[in-house]
Scaffold this motif. Sequence first.
Motif, PDB file in Angstrom:
ATOM      1  N   GLY A  79       0.808  -1.207   0.000  1.00  0.00           N
ATOM      2  CA  GLY A  79       0.000   0.000   0.000  1.00  0.00           C
ATOM      3  C   GLY A  79       0.844   1.261   0.000  1.00  0.00           C
ATOM      4  N   ALA A  80       1.912   1.269   0.806  1.00  0.00           N
ATOM      5  CA  ALA A  80       2.779   2.442   0.869  1.00  0.00           C
ATOM      6  C   ALA A  80       3.472   2.679  -0.464  1.00  0.00           C
ATOM      7  CB  ALA A  80       3.813   2.267   1.980  1.00  0.00           C
ATOM      8  N   TRP A  81       3.933   1.595  -1.084  1.00  0.00           N
ATOM      9  CA  TRP A  81       4.595   1.737  -2.379  1.00  0.00           C
ATOM     10  C   TRP A  81       3.609   2.214  -3.436  1.00  0.00           C
ATOM     11  CZ3 TRP A  81       4.417  -1.881  -6.763  1.00  0.00           C
ATOM     12  CH2 TRP A  81       5.288  -1.508  -7.789  1.00  0.00           C
ATOM     13  N   ALA A  82       2.394   1.662  -3.425  1.00  0.00           N
ATOM     14  CA  ALA A  82       1.373   2.084  -4.390  1.00  0.00           C
ATOM     15  C   ALA A  82       1.017   3.552  -4.204  1.00  0.00           C
ATOM     16  CB  ALA A  82       0.130   1.217  -4.241  1.00  0.00           C
ATOM     17  N   SER A  83       0.946   3.992  -2.963  1.00  0.00           N
ATOM     18  CA  SER A  83       0.625   5.387  -2.687  1.00  0.00           C
ATOM     19  C   SER A  83       1.724   6.300  -3.208  1.00  0.00           C
ATOM     20  CB  SER A  83       0.431   5.585  -1.186  1.00  0.00           C
ATOM     21  OG  SER A  83       0.095   6.922  -0.872  1.00  0.00           O
ATOM     22  N   ASP A  84       2.981   5.944  -2.938  1.00  0.00           N
ATOM     23  CA  ASP A  84       4.104   6.755  -3.415  1.00  0.00           C
ATOM     24  C   ASP A  84       4.186   6.751  -4.935  1.00  0.00           C
ATOM     25  OD1 ASP A  84       4.778   7.279  -0.799  1.00  0.00           O
ATOM     26  OD2 ASP A  84       6.335   5.737  -0.689  1.00  0.00           O
ATOM     27  N   LEU A  85       3.770   5.659  -5.559  1.00  0.00           N
ATOM     28  CA  LEU A  85       3.822   5.535  -7.009  1.00  0.00           C
ATOM     29  C   LEU A  85       2.752   6.370  -7.703  1.00  0.00           C
ATOM     30  CD1 LEU A  85       5.327   4.025  -9.282  1.00  0.00           C
ATOM     31  CD2 LEU A  85       3.687   2.154  -9.007  1.00  0.00           C
ATOM     32  N   GLY A  86       1.720   6.737  -6.960  1.00  0.00           N
ATOM     33  CA  GLY A  86       0.650   7.534  -7.535  1.00  0.00           C
ATOM     34  C   GLY A  86      -0.541   6.731  -7.995  1.00  0.00           C
ATOM     35  N   ILE A  87      -0.665   5.466  -7.525  1.00  0.00           N
ATOM     36  CA  ILE A  87      -1.851   4.668  -7.828  1.00  0.00           C
ATOM     37  C   ILE A  87      -3.088   5.467  -7.422  1.00  0.00           C
ATOM     38  CG2 ILE A  87      -3.129   2.613  -7.124  1.00  0.00           C
ATOM     39  CD1 ILE A  87      -0.938   1.861  -8.987  1.00  0.00           C
ATOM     40  N   ASP A  88      -4.094   5.473  -8.268  1.00  0.00           N
ATOM     41  CA  ASP A  88      -5.257   6.332  -8.031  1.00  0.00           C
ATOM     42  C   ASP A  88      -6.210   5.791  -6.974  1.00  0.00           C
ATOM     43  OD1 ASP A  88      -5.040   8.534 -10.239  1.00  0.00           O
ATOM     44  OD2 ASP A  88      -4.550   6.653 -11.245  1.00  0.00           O
ATOM     45  N   ALA A  89      -6.231   4.481  -6.765  1.00  0.00           N
ATOM     46  CA  ALA A  89      -7.059   3.887  -5.714  1.00  0.00           C
ATOM     47  C   ALA A  89      -6.657   2.431  -5.558  1.00  0.00           C
ATOM     48  CB  ALA A  89      -8.548   3.997  -6.032  1.00  0.00           C
ATOM     49  N   VAL A  90      -6.975   1.868  -4.406  1.00  0.00           N
ATOM     50  CA  VAL A  90      -6.728   0.454  -4.115  1.00  0.00           C
ATOM     51  C   VAL A  90      -8.059  -0.197  -3.770  1.00  0.00           C
ATOM     52  CG1 VAL A  90      -5.684  -1.157  -2.479  1.00  0.00           C
ATOM     53  CG2 VAL A  90      -4.335   0.730  -3.377  1.00  0.00           C
ATOM     54  N   LEU A  91      -8.336  -1.349  -4.391  1.00  0.00           N
ATOM     55  CA  LEU A  91      -9.551  -2.108  -4.098  1.00  0.00           C
ATOM     56  C   LEU A  91      -9.256  -3.106  -2.989  1.00  0.00           C
ATOM     57  CD1 LEU A  91      -9.718  -1.385  -7.345  1.00  0.00           C
ATOM     58  CD2 LEU A  91     -11.684  -2.904  -7.226  1.00  0.00           C
ATOM     59  N   VAL A  92     -10.127  -3.150  -1.978  1.00  0.00           N
ATOM     60  CA  VAL A  92      -9.915  -4.039  -0.836  1.00  0.00           C
ATOM     61  C   VAL A  92     -11.173  -4.844  -0.553  1.00  0.00           C
ATOM     62  CG1 VAL A  92      -8.165  -2.557   0.223  1.00  0.00           C
ATOM     63  CG2 VAL A  92     -10.559  -2.231   0.813  1.00  0.00           C
ATOM     64  N   GLN A  93     -10.982  -6.034  -0.034  1.00  0.00           N
ATOM     65  CA  GLN A  93     -12.071  -6.867   0.466  1.00  0.00           C
ATOM     66  C   GLN A  93     -12.001  -6.994   1.977  1.00  0.00           C
ATOM     67  OE1 GLN A  93     -11.787 -11.020  -0.534  1.00  0.00           O
ATOM     68  NE2 GLN A  93     -13.751 -11.559   0.370  1.00  0.00           N
ATOM     69  N   ASP A  94     -10.803  -7.188   2.480  1.00  0.00           N
ATOM     70  CA  ASP A  94     -10.578  -7.450   3.896  1.00  0.00           C
ATOM     71  C   ASP A  94     -10.724  -6.151   4.695  1.00  0.00           C
ATOM     72  OD1 ASP A  94      -9.271  -8.013   6.434  1.00  0.00           O
ATOM     73  OD2 ASP A  94      -8.449  -9.802   5.476  1.00  0.00           O
ATOM     74  N   LEU A  95     -11.626  -6.140   5.671  1.00  0.00           N
ATOM     75  CA  LEU A  95     -11.828  -4.935   6.478  1.00  0.00           C
ATOM     76  C   LEU A  95     -10.590  -4.600   7.292  1.00  0.00           C
ATOM     77  CD1 LEU A  95     -15.495  -5.457   7.738  1.00  0.00           C
ATOM     78  CD2 LEU A  95     -14.684  -4.006   5.874  1.00  0.00           C
ATOM     79  N   GLY A  96      -9.825  -5.628   7.649  1.00  0.00           N
ATOM     80  CA  GLY A  96      -8.569  -5.375   8.348  1.00  0.00           C
ATOM     81  C   GLY A  96      -7.571  -4.644   7.468  1.00  0.00           C
ATOM     82  N   VAL A  97      -7.538  -4.987   6.191  1.00  0.00           N
ATOM     83  CA  VAL A  97      -6.651  -4.295   5.248  1.00  0.00           C
ATOM     84  C   VAL A  97      -7.108  -2.848   5.060  1.00  0.00           C
ATOM     85  CG1 VAL A  97      -5.810  -4.248   2.871  1.00  0.00           C
ATOM     86  CG2 VAL A  97      -6.014  -6.423   4.069  1.00  0.00           C
ATOM     87  N   ALA A  98      -8.423  -2.649   4.990  1.00  0.00           N
ATOM     88  CA  ALA A  98      -8.942  -1.289   4.868  1.00  0.00           C
ATOM     89  C   ALA A  98      -8.515  -0.438   6.065  1.00  0.00           C
ATOM     90  CB  ALA A  98     -10.464  -1.321   4.751  1.00  0.00           C
ATOM     91  N   ARG A  99      -8.650  -0.994   7.247  1.00  0.00           N
ATOM     92  CA  ARG A  99      -8.245  -0.259   8.451  1.00  0.00           C
ATOM     93  C   ARG A  99      -6.737  -0.005   8.450  1.00  0.00           C
ATOM     94  NH1 ARG A  99      -8.632  -2.562  14.653  1.00  0.00           N
ATOM     95  NH2 ARG A  99      -8.255  -0.587  15.738  1.00  0.00           N
ATOM     96  N   LEU A 100      -5.975  -1.016   8.034  1.00  0.00           N
ATOM     97  CA  LEU A 100      -4.520  -0.898   7.986  1.00  0.00           C
ATOM     98  C   LEU A 100      -4.098   0.227   7.045  1.00  0.00           C
ATOM     99  CD1 LEU A 100      -1.570  -1.992   8.315  1.00  0.00           C
ATOM    100  CD2 LEU A 100      -2.088  -3.550   6.441  1.00  0.00           C
ATOM    101  N   LEU A 101      -4.663   0.251   5.831  1.00  0.00           N
ATOM    102  CA  LEU A 101      -4.272   1.261   4.853  1.00  0.00           C
ATOM    103  C   LEU A 101      -4.745   2.654   5.244  1.00  0.00           C
ATOM    104  CD1 LEU A 101      -4.843  -0.663   1.494  1.00  0.00           C
ATOM    105  CD2 LEU A 101      -2.715  -0.313   2.756  1.00  0.00           C
ATOM    106  N   ARG A 102      -5.865   2.731   5.942  1.00  0.00           N
ATOM    107  CA  ARG A 102      -6.300   4.046   6.408  1.00  0.00           C
ATOM    108  C   ARG A 102      -5.307   4.616   7.418  1.00  0.00           C
ATOM    109  NH1 ARG A 102      -8.479   4.872   2.865  1.00  0.00           N
ATOM    110  NH2 ARG A 102      -6.943   6.510   3.046  1.00  0.00           N
ATOM    111  N   ARG A 103      -4.655   3.732   8.161  1.00  0.00           N
ATOM    112  CA  ARG A 103      -3.687   4.189   9.152  1.00  0.00           C
ATOM    113  C   ARG A 103      -2.330   4.496   8.535  1.00  0.00           C
ATOM    114  NH1 ARG A 103      -4.504   0.338  14.535  1.00  0.00           N
ATOM    115  NH2 ARG A 103      -6.528   1.185  15.179  1.00  0.00           N
ATOM    116  N   THR A 104      -1.881   3.650   7.625  1.00  0.00           N
ATOM    117  CA  THR A 104      -0.527   3.790   7.083  1.00  0.00           C
ATOM    118  C   THR A 104      -0.473   4.670   5.834  1.00  0.00           C
ATOM    119  OG1 THR A 104      -0.783   1.745   5.804  1.00  0.00           O
ATOM    120  CG2 THR A 104       0.165   1.556   8.013  1.00  0.00           C
ATOM    121  N   CYS A 105      -1.552   4.726   5.075  1.00  0.00           N
ATOM    122  CA  CYS A 105      -1.611   5.537   3.841  1.00  0.00           C
ATOM    123  C   CYS A 105      -2.887   6.364   3.860  1.00  0.00           C
ATOM    124  CB  CYS A 105      -1.570   4.640   2.600  1.00  0.00           C
ATOM    125  SG  CYS A 105      -0.250   3.415   2.591  1.00  0.00           S
TER     126      CYS A 105
END
Length: 468
Positions: A79-105
């Motif tokens: 997620g951090a690499w995708a954010s730095d790369l300029g990815i426009d959005a990330v699709l998630v299924q896992d609610l834990g991943v959603a929470r994780l990315l909201r905190r780190t990115c």
Amino acid sequence: MELLAPAGSPEALTAAVQAGADAVYLGFGPLNARRNAKNFTREELEAGVAYCHLRGVKVYLTLNTLLTNRELPLAAETGAWASDLGIDAVLVQDLGVARLLRRTCPDLPLHASTQMTVHSLDGVRACADLGMTRVVLSRELSADAIADLCARSPVELEVFGHGALCMCYSGQCFLSAVLGGRSGNRGLCAQPCRLAFRWPGEKTPSHPLSLKDLSLAGALGQLEEMGVACLKIEGRMKRPEYVAVVTGIYAAALRQGREPTQAELAQLEAAFSRQGFTQGYFRDQKGPAMFGTRPQGARDPADLFDQARRFYTRGEHRTVPVSLTAQVQGEMPMVLTARDPAGHTAVVQGPCPQAARTRQTTADQVAGQLRKTGGTVYQAHQVQVDLAPGLSVPLSAVNSLRRQALEELDRARTQPPARRTLPFVPAAPERGRAGVPAFTLSFRRWEQLRLPGPNPALVYLPCQELLP
């Protein structure tokens, strides 16, 4: 309405972009729902993002599988690499991943994958509360349900418009995992629903689980009136030629404000179908007519695919209009300003023009050189030249100035946005009764289901899919 096309490989990405997609979705690494697609290496993804952004196309990265605890550091890193790369959005299924990315990115946009099976207003609002900016609705919703959600949703809604349908709700099927250990929730579905089955006592096998592909061709205007933000094409496992054909047909129809023609519908069916298409869920007409199989021995349409391949491999079909303004005054460096519709601006300087000795340079000559943008993604939409009289300007200098300006515009268009990235801090694992990590105890969780009848039998079903 945005048109989102699949990119299961770098070649498919090129096919989708050249065919007219507004955005593409793709996978990287083991945490996406199509791990068996070719997908992208790190270098290929970096090049792909630059290729898309240069042409004004968005890129969405799929991190849409369920994860184990030990995979969370990899998700945070990706997620951090995708954010730095300029990815426009990330699709998630896992609610834990959603929470994780909201905190780190915190600045990285998140979309709720169709794997979440969001099908109600409460579900849409819950995703919005979790910080998601778009929800990909379940493919099983009717037109009335989609329209109702669009009218009341606080975030963008995306619907599947073409491609394969799952027999079960996307991501909820247990059949592939229980038969062969290949879980759809882990990106490894073996599609057992496409296999032939024979009922006890029958000699001829049938395909009772194989649904036809979805096609909402003929309903594009209806979807736009509803307020659907994005129409999605399924097919990251499909070959690039298929992507080019299907994307091109839908892109042309949306761009021209019409529905696909009969000839285009025939091309869609020739590219891939299972005895035609279905709109059973969309029209709320569920039944046997929704089922179909790929005819035995069916082959790809060679002529159609050859034509598609020639299209996306030859020439540039996604040009960007630019305005070019040149200032050419005596005893001052030449200045060229290039602007694109998104507001990016590049300003470069060249040598000072000289006083003309025999023949002075005209504004039309300078403008003619500035319009020569061949070999780039740009097309000179508007050219303005402010040229003082009596000057001689080498046309080679004008060409060099044009190249410099467009290269600067390239860098501006592909520059990733400034985003925050925070460190990942793993939570301490919960402990079970005997000091065993709690997630291993879930392997023993079962629900009892009492079947009706004069002699009710007690059977056991897993209450959740087991993760390795």
